[in-house]
Design a protein around this motif. Structure first.
Motif, PDB file in Angstrom:
ATOM      1  N   ALA A 257       1.038  15.658  45.154  1.00 23.62           N
ATOM      2  CA  ALA A 257       0.673  15.875  43.752  1.00 23.62           C
ATOM      3  C   ALA A 257      -0.082  17.183  43.590  1.00 23.62           C
ATOM      4  CB  ALA A 257      -0.174  14.711  43.244  1.00 23.62           C
ATOM      5  N   SER A 258      -0.972  17.491  44.548  1.00 21.03           N
ATOM      6  CA  SER A 258      -1.731  18.741  44.501  1.00 21.03           C
ATOM      7  C   SER A 258      -0.817  19.949  44.651  1.00 21.03           C
ATOM      8  CB  SER A 258      -2.789  18.746  45.605  1.00 21.03           C
ATOM      9  OG  SER A 258      -3.479  19.964  45.649  1.00 21.03           O
ATOM     10  N   THR A 259       0.191  19.831  45.521  1.00 21.88           N
ATOM     11  CA  THR A 259       1.153  20.924  45.700  1.00 21.88           C
ATOM     12  C   THR A 259       1.911  21.180  44.409  1.00 21.88           C
ATOM     13  OG1 THR A 259       1.412  20.375  48.047  1.00 21.88           O
ATOM     14  CG2 THR A 259       3.154  21.686  47.023  1.00 21.88           C
ATOM     15  N   ALA A 260       2.294  20.113  43.716  1.00 20.75           N
ATOM     16  CA  ALA A 260       2.978  20.264  42.429  1.00 20.75           C
ATOM     17  C   ALA A 260       2.067  20.915  41.391  1.00 20.75           C
ATOM     18  CB  ALA A 260       3.447  18.899  41.929  1.00 20.75           C
ATOM     19  N   GLU A 261       0.779  20.574  41.407  1.00 19.26           N
ATOM     20  CA  GLU A 261      -0.172  21.180  40.479  1.00 19.26           C
ATOM     21  C   GLU A 261      -0.339  22.671  40.755  1.00 19.26           C
ATOM     22  OE1 GLU A 261      -3.803  19.045  40.762  1.00 19.26           O
ATOM     23  OE2 GLU A 261      -2.977  17.175  39.927  1.00 19.26           O
ATOM     24  N   GLN A 262      -0.388  23.037  42.023  1.00 10.64           N
ATOM     25  CA  GLN A 262      -0.526  24.454  42.374  1.00 10.64           C
ATOM     26  C   GLN A 262       0.692  25.250  41.928  1.00 10.64           C
ATOM     27  OE1 GLN A 262      -1.339  24.826  46.561  1.00 10.64           O
ATOM     28  NE2 GLN A 262      -3.253  23.680  46.448  1.00 10.64           N
ATOM     29  N   ALA A 263       1.875  24.650  42.071  1.00 12.64           N
ATOM     30  CA  ALA A 263       3.086  25.332  41.614  1.00 12.64           C
ATOM     31  C   ALA A 263       3.050  25.530  40.102  1.00 12.64           C
ATOM     32  CB  ALA A 263       4.316  24.528  42.023  1.00 12.64           C
ATOM     33  N   ALA A 264       2.559  24.526  39.371  1.00 15.81           N
ATOM     34  CA  ALA A 264       2.467  24.645  37.914  1.00 15.81           C
ATOM     35  C   ALA A 264       1.422  25.674  37.510  1.00 15.81           C
ATOM     36  CB  ALA A 264       2.134  23.286  37.312  1.00 15.81           C
ATOM     37  N   ALA A 265       0.354  25.812  38.325  1.00 18.49           N
ATOM     38  CA  ALA A 265      -0.723  26.752  37.992  1.00 18.49           C
ATOM     39  C   ALA A 265      -0.267  28.202  38.052  1.00 18.49           C
ATOM     40  CB  ALA A 265      -1.898  26.540  38.939  1.00 18.49           C
ATOM     41  N   SER A 266       0.821  28.481  38.764  1.00 19.06           N
ATOM     42  CA  SER A 266       1.308  29.856  38.871  1.00 19.06           C
ATOM     43  C   SER A 266       1.746  30.420  37.525  1.00 19.06           C
ATOM     44  CB  SER A 266       2.470  29.925  39.865  1.00 19.06           C
ATOM     45  OG  SER A 266       2.044  29.590  41.161  1.00 19.06           O
ATOM     46  N   SER A 267       2.080  29.559  36.599  1.00 21.12           N
ATOM     47  CA  SER A 267       2.521  30.024  35.278  1.00 21.12           C
ATOM     48  C   SER A 267       1.398  29.986  34.235  1.00 21.12           C
ATOM     49  CB  SER A 267       3.692  29.168  34.790  1.00 21.12           C
ATOM     50  OG  SER A 267       3.319  27.803  34.707  1.00 21.12           O
ATOM     51  N   ARG A 268       0.222  29.547  34.650  1.00 21.95           N
ATOM     52  CA  ARG A 268      -0.910  29.451  33.719  1.00 21.95           C
ATOM     53  C   ARG A 268      -1.656  30.779  33.621  1.00 21.95           C
ATOM     54  NH1 ARG A 268      -6.424  26.160  35.065  1.00 21.95           N
ATOM     55  NH2 ARG A 268      -7.692  27.135  33.436  1.00 21.95           N
ATOM     56  N   THR A 269      -2.257  31.048  32.473  1.00 23.72           N
ATOM     57  CA  THR A 269      -3.079  32.241  32.271  1.00 23.72           C
ATOM     58  C   THR A 269      -4.551  31.860  32.424  1.00 23.72           C
ATOM     59  OG1 THR A 269      -1.461  33.228  30.765  1.00 23.72           O
ATOM     60  CG2 THR A 269      -3.715  34.080  30.676  1.00 23.72           C
ATOM     61  N   PHE A 270      -5.258  32.544  33.343  1.00 24.45           N
ATOM     62  CA  PHE A 270      -6.657  32.252  33.633  1.00 24.45           C
ATOM     63  C   PHE A 270      -7.566  33.296  32.996  1.00 24.45           C
ATOM     64  CE2 PHE A 270      -4.303  30.119  36.901  1.00 24.45           C
ATOM     65  CZ  PHE A 270      -5.064  29.020  37.277  1.00 24.45           C
ATOM     66  N   THR A 271      -8.797  32.899  32.725  1.00 24.51           N
ATOM     67  CA  THR A 271      -9.800  33.858  32.266  1.00 24.51           C
ATOM     68  C   THR A 271     -10.389  34.572  33.479  1.00 24.51           C
ATOM     69  OG1 THR A 271     -11.642  32.300  32.413  1.00 24.51           O
ATOM     70  CG2 THR A 271     -10.376  32.323  30.349  1.00 24.51           C
ATOM     71  N   LEU A 272     -11.070  35.687  33.232  1.00 20.52           N
ATOM     72  CA  LEU A 272     -11.677  36.431  34.329  1.00 20.52           C
ATOM     73  C   LEU A 272     -12.729  35.596  35.033  1.00 20.52           C
ATOM     74  CD1 LEU A 272     -12.110  38.973  35.992  1.00 20.52           C
ATOM     75  CD2 LEU A 272     -13.628  39.841  34.202  1.00 20.52           C
ATOM     76  N   ASP A 273     -13.530  34.836  34.295  1.00 23.80           N
ATOM     77  CA  ASP A 273     -14.562  34.003  34.919  1.00 23.80           C
ATOM     78  C   ASP A 273     -13.940  32.937  35.815  1.00 23.80           C
ATOM     79  OD1 ASP A 273     -16.588  35.419  33.724  1.00 23.80           O
ATOM     80  OD2 ASP A 273     -16.789  34.062  32.006  1.00 23.80           O
ATOM     81  N   GLU A 274     -12.838  32.336  35.385  1.00 23.45           N
ATOM     82  CA  GLU A 274     -12.163  31.332  36.207  1.00 23.45           C
ATOM     83  C   GLU A 274     -11.630  31.951  37.494  1.00 23.45           C
ATOM     84  OE1 GLU A 274     -10.351  28.101  33.005  1.00 23.45           O
ATOM     85  OE2 GLU A 274      -9.308  30.022  33.296  1.00 23.45           O
ATOM     86  N   LEU A 275     -11.044  33.137  37.359  1.00 20.85           N
ATOM     87  CA  LEU A 275     -10.492  33.810  38.536  1.00 20.85           C
ATOM     88  C   LEU A 275     -11.596  34.230  39.499  1.00 20.85           C
ATOM     89  CD1 LEU A 275      -7.766  35.989  36.791  1.00 20.85           C
ATOM     90  CD2 LEU A 275      -7.353  34.113  38.395  1.00 20.85           C
ATOM     91  N   LYS A 276     -12.722  34.699  38.986  1.00 11.39           N
ATOM     92  CA  LYS A 276     -13.820  35.113  39.858  1.00 11.39           C
ATOM     93  C   LYS A 276     -14.392  33.916  40.621  1.00 11.39           C
ATOM     94  CE  LYS A 276     -16.920  38.059  38.630  1.00 11.39           C
ATOM     95  NZ  LYS A 276     -18.001  38.727  37.864  1.00 11.39           N
ATOM     96  N   ALA A 277     -14.512  32.789  39.940  1.00 11.08           N
ATOM     97  CA  ALA A 277     -15.037  31.596  40.607  1.00 11.08           C
ATOM     98  C   ALA A 277     -14.109  31.136  41.726  1.00 11.08           C
ATOM     99  CB  ALA A 277     -15.238  30.475  39.587  1.00 11.08           C
TER     100      ALA A 277
END
Length: 397
Positions: A257-277
């Motif tokens: 399930a986590s692997t599927a979530e990571q694959a889905a996250a590749s298409s998500r747009t993150f904020t700079l604060d999220e990426l820095k964390a």
């Protein structure tokens, strides 16, 4: 004897046993946790007993002869040579001793190499300096890095119970099942060593070696890379969590399930604060060993990631690299972000900088680059999104 001397002697047992409470004195191999480890343990004890027996017999006879036939009691040295019977005896006896030792040794070695018909196969890949575990046919793959806090390594905090023997993501296996591990490496020679499993197998680039184990009881088992593989060699622990089969099945479902979530996250747009964390975690796990947690680098070996920080390429570095600017922070971290992305993805040939495209996810790569470009006084404001990393992975056309 003075009162002071008596007090010191009486205090000695207290001092000794008090110190013993703070350290475990292990005089033998670690407690076996697999059938092979039990065989190795018993073989080890057998050989030690044979060596002890030989020591007692040989030195016993020698010291007895020295004492019984010494010159002081009137004995004269006897000259003799070419005693055929004696020579045959001291040739035959060691021969049978060696045969007796060779049989159980050979039997154990063949058992260690019998990795056929496994219940689970896991591909283990060594990287500088972490392990990658891929559960073949399960679609589960992740990295396992040291999780010892940097403050402990830098002597800014007390050492933990499992200092340098703890990871963020351990290998997880079921008890009672035969697990085959296929070992290889992407850079230099590593060695996957788990003493309680009786497994120590080199991971060599371009080759696949195999080993196997079958854990008897649930628990946490720890090992290390046993091959000197660079400056981060001491930060490459191995941790295996053995679970009951039903618990393992539940863990495997969560991983999928986590692997599927990571694959889905590749298409998500993150904020700079999220990426820095997220990037700080990825940097500490994968980059801090070389570039330091402060981004200052390692003098003469690994470049700083901060603009203006001095760095000398040193005698072992190729001067053209410096001339092309690969080692200058203003050309990497503060330069074009596409160039920065390319270096993190593919590394720099001929230098210690590896590529992380096969080790880190799209999210982690995007996060670590965004973190580097906006930390330690770097303020580019640049944001790398996972979709940009994913696009770089796809072949052109």
């Amino acid at each position: 004897m003075s009162r002071k001397t008596l007090s010191l002697l009486s205090a000695f047992p207290i001092i000794f046993f008090a110190s013993a409470t703070h350290a475990e004195y292990q005089l033998n191999l670690q407690t076996p946790a697999t059938p092979i480890a039990h065989e190795i343990y018993q073989l080890h004890n057998l050989i030690l007993l044979v060596c002890l027996f030989i020591f007692i017999v040989v030195f016993g006879v020698m010291f007895y002869a020295l004492y019984k036939h010494r010159k002081a009691v009137g004995h004269q040295a006897v000259q003799f040579h070419e005693n055929t019977r004696l020579e045959i005896i001291w040739t035959i006896i060691p021969f049978f001793i060696l045969i007796g030792m060779a049989y159980p040794t050979t039997k154990t070695i063949f058992a260690m190499r019998n990795a056929g018909h496994p219940d689970i196969s896991i591909k283990v890949t060594g990287h500088q300096w972490m392990w990658e575990y891929e559960y073949i046919s399960e679609g589960v793959r992740y990295l396992s890095s040291s999780s010892t806090p940097r403050d402990q390594i830098d002597n800014k905090a007390d050492k933990g119970e499992h200092y340098l023997l703890e990871v963020d993501h351990p290998m997880v296996v079921p008890t009672g099942k035969k697990v085959r591990v296929l070992l290889t490496s992407t850079d230099v020679i590593h060695s996957w060593w788990l003493p309680q499993f009786g497994v120590k197998q080199d991971a060599i680039p371009g080759f696949i070696h195999e080993a196997w184990f079958q854990v008897e009881k649930p628990g946490t088992y720890r090992g290390q890379c046993a091959e000197l593989c660079g400056v981060g060699h001491g930060f490459m622990p191995i941790v295996v969590e053995a679970m009951a089969p039903e618990e393992y099945s539940a863990w495997l479902a969560r991983q999928k399930a986590s692997t599927a979530e990571q694959a889905a996250a590749s298409s998500r747009t993150f904020t700079l604060d999220e990426l820095k964390a997220q990037g700080e975690k990825a940097f500490m796990a994968n980059c801090a060993v070389c570039h330091q947690a402060t981004g200052q680098g390692t003098a003469g070996v690994f470049p700083p990631l901060i603009d203006g920080a001095p760095f000398s390429a040193g005698k072992n570095m190729t001067d053209p690299l410096t001339e092309r600017g690969f080692w200058k922070a203003d050309k990497i971290v503060l330069g074009p972000k596409n160039r920065h992305l390319d270096i993190v993805m593919h590394g720099i040939p001929g230098t210690p900088m590896p590529g992380f495209s096969g080790q880190l996810s799209d999210v982690d790569i995007a996060a670590v680059i965004s973190y580097e470009r906006n930390s330690w006084g770097n303020h580019t404001g640049d944001v790398i999104q996972p979709a940009e990393v994913s696009a770089l992975r796809k072949p052109a056309g």
